[in-house]
Design a protein around this motif. Structure first.
Motif, PDB file in Angstrom:
ATOM      1  N   ILE A 129       2.831   5.925  -2.964  1.00  0.00           N
ATOM      2  CA  ILE A 129       3.883   6.826  -3.460  1.00  0.00           C
ATOM      3  C   ILE A 129       3.805   6.951  -4.975  1.00  0.00           C
ATOM      4  O   ILE A 129       3.951   8.054  -5.528  1.00  0.00           O
ATOM      5  CB  ILE A 129       5.264   6.303  -3.013  1.00  0.00           C
ATOM      6  N   VAL A 130       3.569   5.826  -5.658  1.00  0.00           N
ATOM      7  CA  VAL A 130       3.436   5.874  -7.121  1.00  0.00           C
ATOM      8  C   VAL A 130       2.280   6.778  -7.520  1.00  0.00           C
ATOM      9  O   VAL A 130       2.401   7.612  -8.430  1.00  0.00           O
ATOM     10  CB  VAL A 130       3.241   4.453  -7.687  1.00  0.00           C
ATOM     11  N   ILE A 131       1.148   6.649  -6.839  1.00  0.00           N
ATOM     12  CA  ILE A 131      -0.030   7.471  -7.170  1.00  0.00           C
ATOM     13  C   ILE A 131       0.253   8.942  -6.908  1.00  0.00           C
ATOM     14  O   ILE A 131      -0.132   9.825  -7.698  1.00  0.00           O
ATOM     15  CB  ILE A 131      -1.252   6.984  -6.382  1.00  0.00           C
ATOM     16  N   PHE A 132       0.934   9.258  -5.801  1.00  0.00           N
ATOM     17  CA  PHE A 132       1.248  10.656  -5.490  1.00  0.00           C
ATOM     18  C   PHE A 132       2.145  11.272  -6.562  1.00  0.00           C
ATOM     19  O   PHE A 132       1.876  12.376  -7.058  1.00  0.00           O
ATOM     20  CB  PHE A 132       1.923  10.739  -4.122  1.00  0.00           C
ATOM     21  N   LEU A 133       3.221  10.563  -6.923  1.00  0.00           N
ATOM     22  CA  LEU A 133       4.122  11.080  -7.955  1.00  0.00           C
ATOM     23  C   LEU A 133       3.432  11.141  -9.308  1.00  0.00           C
ATOM     24  O   LEU A 133       3.669  12.063 -10.100  1.00  0.00           O
ATOM     25  CB  LEU A 133       5.366  10.203  -8.030  1.00  0.00           C
ATOM     26  N   LEU A 173       0.828  -1.209   0.000  1.00  0.00           N
ATOM     27  CA  LEU A 173       0.000   0.000   0.000  1.00  0.00           C
ATOM     28  C   LEU A 173       0.860   1.256   0.000  1.00  0.00           C
ATOM     29  O   LEU A 173       0.539   2.248  -0.670  1.00  0.00           O
ATOM     30  CB  LEU A 173      -0.934  -0.010   1.216  1.00  0.00           C
ATOM     31  N   ILE A 174       1.964   1.222   0.760  1.00  0.00           N
ATOM     32  CA  ILE A 174       2.862   2.382   0.778  1.00  0.00           C
ATOM     33  C   ILE A 174       3.473   2.613  -0.600  1.00  0.00           C
ATOM     34  O   ILE A 174       3.505   3.744  -1.109  1.00  0.00           O
ATOM     35  CB  ILE A 174       3.971   2.181   1.830  1.00  0.00           C
ATOM     36  N   ALA A 175       3.944   1.538  -1.230  1.00  0.00           N
ATOM     37  CA  ALA A 175       4.565   1.667  -2.551  1.00  0.00           C
ATOM     38  C   ALA A 175       3.568   2.198  -3.577  1.00  0.00           C
ATOM     39  O   ALA A 175       3.877   3.119  -4.349  1.00  0.00           O
ATOM     40  CB  ALA A 175       5.117   0.318  -3.001  1.00  0.00           C
ATOM     41  N   ILE A 176       2.362   1.645  -3.579  1.00  0.00           N
ATOM     42  CA  ILE A 176       1.337   2.097  -4.531  1.00  0.00           C
ATOM     43  C   ILE A 176       0.943   3.531  -4.238  1.00  0.00           C
ATOM     44  O   ILE A 176       0.716   4.335  -5.159  1.00  0.00           O
ATOM     45  CB  ILE A 176       0.124   1.152  -4.483  1.00  0.00           C
TER      46      ILE A 176
END
Length: 1025
Positions: free
Chosen positions: A592-596, A587-590
């Motif tokens: 961060i991807v969504i934020f960027l 969830l953290i990785a996804i």
């Protein structure tokens, strides 16, 4: 072919590629001056150097050049003329275009200093040429070293004991299938065009676009930087444990890891800064150390077991041990298939280590597929081999006590160990065995012929992985920095030396690694890093699938051994594994991807890489456009699709802003520009369409642009109205600016202007005419600002080609884009003003619909809408209620209806006099009453008004004068005045009279005025079907 049968012309050999003799259709004197290079070249430098062979190729002399690599490549050598194919202008019109010297600005990909090398080139390189690696040293060895790690030595025997040989093979093959699919997808993307530096980021960003590519590039570079710390800490822990075996410490266990880790990563940084060649040599050294450790292990499994090794559970190859260890024996909290899979899978990653240094490969398109796939194959073989061999030699449980033999403990012996003369029953029952596959992580060292070589293998695996990540992170980050997708990172993109080494990136990676090494506990960070790598795998697979499914002609990978459905499966499985490993880390990785991703979507960088997302958007748009043709239009879905006669859009920004306000995210808007003049002369101006589109994009106007060349404004607009649009996406409303200079302009231009209105009705268009007190055309202001020497002239064609001012170097679309955007009244908040609608004639409802669409926008939301209708004094209440009831059925939310009972009163004499003065220059002197003479004059001067026409249209003319008085009384402070435009019959209302009506209606009004007339077909309905 552009065959040239006349006199020969000498041309620059570099431009002509020494292929053909050139003849030109010009005189000898002119031809001697027609050169493609300066200064003039000798005969040895002309296209005649090989004229006989070129003539034999086609049988005649031609300017056309045969296909060559240089015509398509962006690779150039500084100081050398760049080879071009002859342009269309040179083939078609013989326009002289000299060859260019190399300029980095001409290279959209950034250019390269040297041409790419081939795999088999000699090792003797000229000074300054960067070091390039082949597929073995550059990709295969690097990937194998990054895949192998401490899990191979310290956890694979334990996983074999837990899952058994059979399920361990399933785990290994499943992991390798996922990485293999990713490898196939990577190979396909890497062979679909020339791959440059940037590795994983480059592959994903150039395939899926900067949005996803940028986010993955940033987190992938960060993950590699932290992975340096992880592998270094693994090395430091092994060294610390060795020191503890000899009762030796530096400070304490935790600080020992920090000290050893910092020293180690500093040495690795020094190797990296020494250059890629030294780094590659170090990797080769590590590779041989690991291979020696493998040989040492295999030899150890063959050597007969000593009593000391037998006490630890090693009995060399035994069928009974293989049979018992083939099935699982789950123990502990992680004792499950997915538990073992989650532990093993990170050891299968690292397949992108070769792709990450794509800029340092001789031929990435060959090296990446071959090296990556072979690395996956050989590492898979090594995992399967070690699992099978160690599972056939070592028991799951052993005490390690040399006295635990059957002879010494003959009673109560249970298990396979009894058949080999040992009794480990007690430790098995008490669950305190110290050795065996399930209890001793150093089993490979115990089995091997010489244990220190296994320790050396662990050192080689950890240090090689750390070194690979230390090189990968700056390389990926450098490419991301150069693309300027995110702020404040461009500083780290600068390269140094012949290999363009990212020294600043190395230092940033070094400090990040040290920061995590000082923590000395990465058990919480490790799952996040694994998930970052899996994000990359998922997106690489999805990139391959997406590029394949869009059927883009540009997707032509030379690597054919891939499947789009396998790539999709690989993407899905990668995401599933992310959650199986650690759901919160996934969830953290996804997140961060969504934020960027959201940041890049918000900033919308001005880059174009021809991504598959663009191809998919085209496919969706095409499919939806064709799908619209399958369903008939319905009133409920009517949208005002506007063809706006802006000329150059930057010259009439108010029109763009107003129409863009009510069409944005709702309907079609197309800006039309009629460029008047000879086609050949105006073609360069027509080719500047991209500049106008850039201006519209910069203004955030969701509009198309269409420019055409025509002999006059009216014929050009006729072409636009007939040809604009695609299927159902076709304009149905023509938006024009009011012709302010009609009284001083040539009457024929006024005739054409009014003729456009009649043409629009003939083509079943609605009409919208916008008038502003200060005018719409700001081209003169723009010209004076950009070119103070510009001498303003009359705008001879109102809504025509104001872009004519762009000729002769005065102003062009690119200059408009560079200039600060002009602010108009329609870009500001309208506050609590009023929008006054004078719905005097039923045009189908367009007069109501456009103001309603405006009120749905934020800038106009607070405006009060007032609807004025004509009525009789003695029936005001009844007529107001009737109109209120009608408007309520339309659900427009217009509640303020005012009836105008005095609309038929005679206007003020001075206003009537002013109207008559407008008509005076256009009156026809027909006192002699000769109808034949009148008709002849009307034929020659159709804008002239006869006395009969004035008499016949007197009531209508007085109506326009009276309406202007009403506007001044009721709507002096409105934000916008909208009224139904009167229609003049083509045969009964001359253009000058019609123009006088429009002038009178809208004159002396401070607010903007919109004269709207629908095509008399309903655009509003109160039915639900």
């Amino acid at each position: 072919m552009a065959d040239l049968p006349s006199h020969e012309v000498t041309v620059d050999a570099q431009f002509g590629h020494s292929r053909f003799t050139i003849n030109k259709l010009m005189g000898t004197e002119d031809s001697s001056r027609y050169r493609f290079g300066t200064p003039e070249l000798g005969a040895a430098d002309t296209w005649d150097t090989n004229s006989s062979s070129q003539t034999n190729t086609f049988g005649y002399n031609t300017l056309d050049a045969v296909p060559q690599y240089d015509h398509y490549a962006n690779t150039m050598v500084k100081g050398v003329n760049r080879c071009h194919r002859p342009s269309l202008a040179q083939l078609h019109t013989f326009i002289h275009e000299p060859p260019k010297m190399y300029d980095a600005a001409d290279d959209p990909e950034g250019g390269e200093d040297v041409k790419e090398g081939e795999e088999g080139e000699s090792a003797d390189k000229p000074p300054g040429e960067p070091v390039r690696f082949g597929w073995v040293k550059g990709v295969m060895i690097r990937c194998m070293l990054n895949i192998w790690g401490v899990i191979l030595y310290l956890r694979l025997p334990w996983i074999t004991g837990q899952a058994g040989i059979g399920l361990t093979w399933v785990i290994v093959l499943l992991s390798s299938s996922i990485t293999g699919i990713t490898g196939l997808s990577t190979s396909a993307i890497a062979t679909n065009g020339k791959v440059k530096g940037g590795g994983t980021y480059f592959l994903i960003s150039r395939s899926l676009g900067p949005e996803l590519g940028g986010s993955i590039g940033l987190i992938f570079a960060f993950a590699n930087a932290v992975a340096v710390a992880m592998h270094t800490v693994g090395f430091a822990e092994t060294v610390r444990d060795l020191l503890r075996e000899y009762d030796s410490t530096i400070v304490d266990p935790t600080n020992d890891i920090r000290i050893i880790g910092v020293i180690t990563v500093t040495i690795l940084l020094g190797i990296s800064l020494a250059g890629m060649e030294w780094e590659a040599k170090a990797q080769v050294l590590f590779f041989f150390v690991i291979m020696i450790s493998f040989v040492n292990y295999i030899v150890g499994t063959i050597i007969p077991a000593t009593p000391e090794k037998q006490a630890k559970g090693f009995f060399s190859y035994q069928a009974g041990i293989f049979s018992e260890n083939f099935v699982p024996d789950w123990r502990g909290p992680d004792g499950s298939f997915f538990g073992m899979f989650s532990i093993f899978f990170p050891s299968a990653t690292g397949i992108l280590a070769g792709a990450n240094i794509s800029g340092d490969l001789k031929d990435p398109a060959v090296a990446i597929p071959r090296g990556t796939m072979l690395a996956i194959f050989w590492t898979t073989v090594s995992y399967l081999t070690i699992s099978a061999t160690i599972g056939s030699c070592v028991l799951r449980d052993a005490s390690g006590n040399i006295n635990d033999t059957v002879e010494m403990l003959p009673l109560g012996c249970e298990g396979l160990d009894c058949s080999y003369g040992w009794n480990f029953t007690e430790c098995v029952k008490n669950q305190n065995c110290q050795h065996g596959l399930l209890n001793y992580y150093q089993t490979m060292s115990m089995v091997s012929g010489f244990a220190p070589l296994i320790t050396a293998g662990i050192f080689g695996a950890t240090l090689s992985s750390a070194l690979a990540c230390l090189v990968s992170a700056p390389k990926v980050f450098q490419c991301l920095c150069k693309d300027n997708l995110y702020p404040l990172i461009g500083f780290f993109g600068k390269g140094y030396g012949k290999n363009d080494e990212p020294i600043r990136g190395y230092m940033l990676t070094y400090f990040i690694a040290i920061g995590f090494i000082l923590i000395a506990e990465l058990n919480t960070i490790a799952p996040i890093i694994s998930n970052f790598f899996l994000c990359s795998y998922a997106l690489i697979n999805f990139s391959c699938f997406h590029a394949s499914i869009t059927n883009s002609p540009g997707w032509r990978p030379s690597f054919k051994y891939y499947s789009k459905w396998a790539s999709l499966l690989g993407a899905i499985i990668s995401v599933v594994i992310m959650f199986l490993l650690t759901w919160w880390a996934a969830l953290i990785a996804i997140g961060i991807v969504i934020f960027l991703l959201g940041y890049v979507l918000y900033t919308r960088p001005a880059i174009n890489w021809g991504s598959s997302v663009q191809a998919s958007s085209y496919n969706r748009a095409l499919s939806c456009s064709v799908g619209l043709n399958e369903v008939d239009d319905h009133i409920k879905n009517y949208r005002p699709q506007c063809l706006v006669l802006t000329g150059a859009p930057g010259f009439r920004p108010a029109m763009v802003d107003l129409v863009g306000t009510f069409t944005k995210n709702l309907s079609l808007m197309a800006c039309g520009n009629v460029i008047i003049g000879p086609r050949k002369q105006k073609m360069p101006e027509l080719s500047r369409a991209d500049g106008h589109v850039k201006w519209l994009n910069k203004r955030k106007s969701k509009s198309f642009y269409t420019g055409i060349v025509a002999d006059d404004l009216r014929s050009g607009v006729q072409i636009l109205m007939q040809a604009s649009g695609l299927g159902r996406m076709k304009p149905n409303v023509l938006v024009m600016g009011f012709k302010n200079n009609w009284k001083s302009d040539n009457p024929s231009n006024v005739e054409n202007y009014i003729g456009i209105i009649h043409d629009a009705f003939d083509f079943n268009y609605g009409i919208c005419i916008l008038r502003m007190k200060e005018g719409l055309d700001i081209s003169r202001t723009m010209q004076a600002h950009v070119n103070p020497g510009f001498e303003a002239g009359d705008d001879s064609h109102g809504n025509g080609s104001a872009a004519a001012y762009t000729v002769n170097g005065t102003l062009d679309p690119e200059a408009l884009v560079a200039e600060q955007q002009t602010t108009t009244v329609f870009q500001s908040q309208q506050g609590k003003k009023t929008i006054d609608i004078y719905w005097l004639f039923d045009d189908g409802g367009l007069t109501l619909l456009i103001p309603y669409l405006l009120t749905r926008k934020k800038r106009w939301r607070n405006c009060k809408v007032r609807v004025f209708v004509a009525g009789q004094l003695n029936r005001m209440d009844e007529e107001r209620k009737a109109f209120m009831a009608l408007l309520s059925k339309f659900r427009l939310g217009f509640n303020d209806v005012q009836v105008l009972p005095d609309i038929n009163q005679r206007p003020q004499p001075e206003n009537v006099k002013r109207f008559e003065d407008l008509l005076s220059p256009y009156k026809l002197n027909d006192d002699f009453k000769d109808e034949t003479k009148i008709n002849e004059l009307k034929k020659d001067f159709p804008w002239k008004i006869s006395a009969e026409e004035i008499q016949k249209n007197t009531p209508k003319s007085l109506r326009q004068v009276r309406l202007n008085e009403i506007f001044l009384d009721y709507s002096r402070d409105a934000a916008l005045i909208v009224m139904t435009m009167p229609i003049g019959r083509r045969s009964e209302c001359p253009s000058s009279l019609y123009m006088a009506w429009l002038e009178t209606l809208s004159q002396n009004l401070r607010p903007p005025v919109m004269l709207i007339r629908g095509n008399q077909e309903s655009v509003l309905t109160f039915y639900c079907q």
